[in-house]
Design a protein around this motif. Structure first.
Motif, PDB file in Angstrom:
ATOM      1  N   ILE A 394      38.441  23.737  38.183  1.00  0.00           N
ATOM      2  CA  ILE A 394      39.908  23.834  38.244  1.00  0.00           C
ATOM      3  C   ILE A 394      40.321  25.004  39.136  1.00  0.00           C
ATOM      4  N   ALA A 395      39.633  26.156  38.952  1.00  0.00           N
ATOM      5  CA  ALA A 395      39.940  27.331  39.774  1.00  0.00           C
ATOM      6  C   ALA A 395      39.671  27.054  41.253  1.00  0.00           C
ATOM      7  N   ALA A 396      38.612  26.291  41.525  1.00  0.00           N
ATOM      8  CA  ALA A 396      38.264  25.983  42.920  1.00  0.00           C
ATOM      9  C   ALA A 396      39.392  25.224  43.602  1.00  0.00           C
ATOM     10  N   PHE A 397      39.926  24.206  42.918  1.00  0.00           N
ATOM     11  CA  PHE A 397      40.997  23.417  43.521  1.00  0.00           C
ATOM     12  C   PHE A 397      42.297  24.213  43.648  1.00  0.00           C
ATOM     13  N   VAL A 398      42.524  25.126  42.732  1.00  0.00           N
ATOM     14  CA  VAL A 398      43.700  26.008  42.856  1.00  0.00           C
ATOM     15  C   VAL A 398      43.547  26.919  44.072  1.00  0.00           C
ATOM     16  N   PHE A 399      42.353  27.503  44.228  1.00  0.00           N
ATOM     17  CA  PHE A 399      42.093  28.351  45.397  1.00  0.00           C
ATOM     18  C   PHE A 399      42.268  27.567  46.700  1.00  0.00           C
ATOM     19  N   ARG A 400      41.769  26.345  46.687  1.00  0.00           N
ATOM     20  CA  ARG A 400      41.866  25.530  47.909  1.00  0.00           C
ATOM     21  C   ARG A 400      43.321  25.241  48.265  1.00  0.00           C
ATOM     22  N   HIS A 401      44.144  24.982  47.235  1.00  0.00           N
ATOM     23  CA  HIS A 401      45.547  24.679  47.483  1.00  0.00           C
ATOM     24  C   HIS A 401      46.260  25.844  48.163  1.00  0.00           C
ATOM     25  N   PHE A 402      45.865  27.066  47.799  1.00  0.00           N
ATOM     26  CA  PHE A 402      46.518  28.246  48.364  1.00  0.00           C
ATOM     27  C   PHE A 402      45.707  28.879  49.513  1.00  0.00           C
ATOM     28  N   HIS A 403      44.786  28.101  50.092  1.00  0.00           N
ATOM     29  CA  HIS A 403      44.026  28.502  51.292  1.00  0.00           C
ATOM     30  C   HIS A 403      43.061  29.662  51.050  1.00  0.00           C
ATOM     31  N   TYR A 404      42.606  29.826  49.802  1.00  0.00           N
ATOM     32  CA  TYR A 404      41.540  30.799  49.525  1.00  0.00           C
ATOM     33  C   TYR A 404      40.194  30.056  49.701  1.00  0.00           C
ATOM     34  N   TYR A 405      39.801  29.824  50.939  1.00  0.00           N
ATOM     35  CA  TYR A 405      38.673  28.916  51.189  1.00  0.00           C
ATOM     36  C   TYR A 405      37.327  29.497  50.751  1.00  0.00           C
ATOM     37  N   ARG A 406      37.136  30.804  50.912  1.00  0.00           N
ATOM     38  CA  ARG A 406      35.868  31.406  50.490  1.00  0.00           C
ATOM     39  C   ARG A 406      35.754  31.404  48.957  1.00  0.00           C
ATOM     40  N   ASN A 407      36.845  31.733  48.303  1.00  0.00           N
ATOM     41  CA  ASN A 407      36.846  31.691  46.837  1.00  0.00           C
ATOM     42  C   ASN A 407      36.629  30.261  46.333  1.00  0.00           C
ATOM     43  N   TYR A 408      37.222  29.308  47.031  1.00  0.00           N
ATOM     44  CA  TYR A 408      37.060  27.895  46.670  1.00  0.00           C
ATOM     45  C   TYR A 408      35.596  27.486  46.753  1.00  0.00           C
ATOM     46  N   ALA A 409      34.920  27.869  47.854  1.00  0.00           N
ATOM     47  CA  ALA A 409      33.515  27.505  48.044  1.00  0.00           C
ATOM     48  C   ALA A 409      32.633  28.160  46.978  1.00  0.00           C
ATOM     49  N   ALA A 410      32.944  29.437  46.631  1.00  0.00           N
ATOM     50  CA  ALA A 410      32.152  30.142  45.621  1.00  0.00           C
ATOM     51  C   ALA A 410      32.287  29.479  44.254  1.00  0.00           C
ATOM     52  N   CYS A 411      33.516  29.154  43.864  1.00  0.00           N
ATOM     53  CA  CYS A 411      33.743  28.511  42.563  1.00  0.00           C
ATOM     54  C   CYS A 411      33.101  27.128  42.521  1.00  0.00           C
ATOM     55  N   LYS A 412      33.196  26.409  43.610  1.00  0.00           N
ATOM     56  CA  LYS A 412      32.633  25.058  43.665  1.00  0.00           C
ATOM     57  C   LYS A 412      31.112  25.099  43.497  1.00  0.00           C
ATOM     58  N   LYS A 413      30.449  26.010  44.219  1.00  0.00           N
ATOM     59  CA  LYS A 413      28.988  26.130  44.120  1.00  0.00           C
ATOM     60  C   LYS A 413      28.565  26.494  42.693  1.00  0.00           C
ATOM     61  N   GLY A 414      29.233  27.507  42.122  1.00  0.00           N
ATOM     62  CA  GLY A 414      28.886  27.937  40.776  1.00  0.00           C
ATOM     63  C   GLY A 414      29.097  26.837  39.748  1.00  0.00           C
ATOM     64  N   ALA A 415      30.214  26.100  39.874  1.00  0.00           N
ATOM     65  CA  ALA A 415      30.526  25.044  38.910  1.00  0.00           C
ATOM     66  C   ALA A 415      29.517  23.898  39.001  1.00  0.00           C
ATOM     67  N   ILE A 416      29.177  23.511  40.196  1.00  0.00           N
ATOM     68  CA  ILE A 416      28.199  22.425  40.376  1.00  0.00           C
ATOM     69  C   ILE A 416      26.845  22.828  39.801  1.00  0.00           C
ATOM     70  N   ALA A 417      26.433  24.080  40.071  1.00  0.00           N
ATOM     71  CA  ALA A 417      25.159  24.568  39.522  1.00  0.00           C
ATOM     72  C   ALA A 417      25.199  24.566  37.996  1.00  0.00           C
ATOM     73  N   GLY A 418      26.329  25.005  37.412  1.00  0.00           N
ATOM     74  CA  GLY A 418      26.473  25.027  35.957  1.00  0.00           C
ATOM     75  C   GLY A 418      26.414  23.632  35.357  1.00  0.00           C
ATOM     76  N   LEU A 419      27.082  22.663  35.988  1.00  0.00           N
ATOM     77  CA  LEU A 419      27.075  21.283  35.487  1.00  0.00           C
ATOM     78  C   LEU A 419      25.674  20.677  35.551  1.00  0.00           C
ATOM     79  N   ILE A 420      24.937  21.006  36.607  1.00  0.00           N
ATOM     80  CA  ILE A 420      23.557  20.499  36.727  1.00  0.00           C
ATOM     81  C   ILE A 420      22.695  21.044  35.605  1.00  0.00           C
ATOM     82  N   VAL A 421      22.833  22.347  35.301  1.00  0.00           N
ATOM     83  CA  VAL A 421      22.056  22.959  34.215  1.00  0.00           C
ATOM     84  C   VAL A 421      22.418  22.342  32.866  1.00  0.00           C
TER      85      VAL A 421
END
Length: 438
Positions: A394-421
């Motif tokens: 959710i945070a990743a998509f919020v960051f993306r909406h407001f053009h926080y692209y680096r924060n978006y990529a960081a949240c996305k990577k962490g979330a995907i890794a967490g879901l895989i675990v």
């Protein structure tokens, strides 16, 4: 074409005497760059420095590659001498592939036949070695001399040809001026008697008066030794007078290739137009009133129709989609040379001149300028998203909406890794449960 020696694996192990002949003009193709991609880094950090680059260099000509800093000129030159590996595509020398893994014997022949003159004459010379050793190093490595007397003779002849004296051979690079050091670098390359020389902006670090001397040396070697040049530069005013053909590169893409006069008479691609408009005019009055043409990449619409490098006739290649290519062809077929440099009327109101000089920002530049300062992509975002993946997404998509692209990529990577675990833990739990029940 001469017979190629092949090893047990069928790979070519030696270069032929002559290259392939271009059926269109009957010239010998010495070097051919075909659909070359060069990438640095891996994964999300990968940078595609050169994209699908293609061009041929004919034996005995000067082919210049021009573009602004960071466009990929030097990257292509280093790929030719096998320093930068190609991610895709291939580089052919006399019809033989020299990119990628090749036999040791072929690699030595490529080193012998393709030499490079570097941009910075100070950084490219070994400060702890004498000029004699610097120039002789290639002769030592390939044993291109009969005896010590023959080596000394070759080195002294070459040092004389580049305008230095034999007494300079006992000195060290720091004892010379920039122009003299560049002559030493040129002597080091030419003493190997190469067929192709990659000259990477060899005059950009030199004074104007010294530039002419180095250029005259390059032309002298070309006439006397039939040397072929890949000349890398950003100054079109110099390139025009030494080049047989010119390739223009922008952000890794070859956007235009043509003969020198053809390119300056018909600069069809807008980026080429902008480079030519930036050439300084010797008259200060005209230079003051010159109107610079600014290239805006957002003028192209490549969303549906993808661009490619196309021959529009007259051996003139231009990069564009089908609609643009048709427009370029129509302009070229008129046969009326294009006016690339415009001089504003000095009597015109000052406001109109200022309007012409207003900076033009591309859509991507405007978006970058709007990017928030705190868009850092901190590792804490990855950790937080890893521990709470749903909230992280959710945070990743919020960051993306407001053009926080680096924060978006960081949240996305962490979330995907967490879901895989979490998925792996659930699967493991059910497997254990099944084993217990059984």
């Amino acid at each position: 074409m001469a017979n190629l020696n092949q090893g047990k694996s069928g790979r070519v192990s030696h270069l032929p005497e002559h290259g392939l002949i271009d059926e269109k003009n009957g010239k010998e193709i010495l070097l051919s760059v075909k659909n070359v991609d060069i990438t640095f880094g891996k994964g999300d950090n990968a940078v595609r420095a050169v994209k699908n680059a293609s061009f041929d260099i004919y034996k005995g000509e000067t082919f210049s590659l021009v573009g602004e800093s960071g466009s990929g000129k030097t990257t292509v030159g280093r790929a030719v001498i096998r320093v930068n590996p190609c991610a895709s595509g291939e580089i052919l020398y006399k019809g033989v592939r020299i990119s990628g893994k090749i036999p040791h014997s072929l690699d030595r022949e490529v080193i012998r036949n393709i030499q490079m003159v570097f941009q910075d004459p100070a950084a490219s010379l070994n400060e702890r070695a004498t000029v004699d050793y610097i120039v002789s190093e290639g002769l030592y490595n390939f044993h291109l001399y009969e005896n010590e007397a023959d080596r000394v003779r070759k080195v002294e002849e070459m040092i004389n040809e580049v305008g230095l004296l034999p007494e300079h051979l006992t000195r060290y690079p720091h004892e010379f001026s920039g122009g003299q050091r560049q002559r030493i670098g040129l002597a080091r390359a030419m003493v190997m008697e190469p067929e192709l020389v990659v000259a990477d902006e060899p005059i950009s670090a030199l004074d104007v008066s010294i530039r002419a001397q180095v250029l005259n040396l390059l032309k002298k070697f070309q006439v006397e030794k039939n040397v072929t040049y890949l000349f890398i530069a950003h100054d079109l005013s110099i390139v025009r007078f030494i080049s047989d053909r010119i390739g223009v590169i922008y952000k890794g893409n070859i956007v235009e290739v043509a003969e020198a006069d053809e390119l300056f008479d018909y600069p069809l691609h807008p980026y080429t137009h902008s480079l030519i408009s930036a050439i300084p005019i010797p008259d200060p009055t005209l230079e003051k009133n010159k109107v610079l043409y600014t290239y805006d990449p957002s003028m192209h619409d490549y969303s549906t129709d993808q661009p490619e490098l196309v021959n529009i006739g007259h051996e003139h290649y231009v990069y564009g989609n089908k609609k643009e290519i048709e427009e370029y062809k129509a302009v070229r077929e008129k046969g009326v040379p294009l006016k690339s440099i415009n001089i504003a009327d000095p009597n015109a109101p000052q406001q109109s001149v200022l309007q012409n000089e207003t900076n033009v920002h591309t859509a991507s530049e405007d978006e970058f300028l709007q990017t928030p300062v705190h868009d850092t992509g901190s590792i804490w975002y990855k950790i937080f998203s890893f521990l709470l993946p749903i909230i992280g997404l959710i945070a990743a998509f919020v960051f993306r909406h407001f053009h926080y692209y680096r924060n978006y990529a960081a949240c996305k990577k962490g979330a995907i890794a967490g879901l895989i675990v979490i998925a792996a833990v659930i699967v493991l739990f059910f497997l254990l449960l099944i084993l217990v029940v059984v």
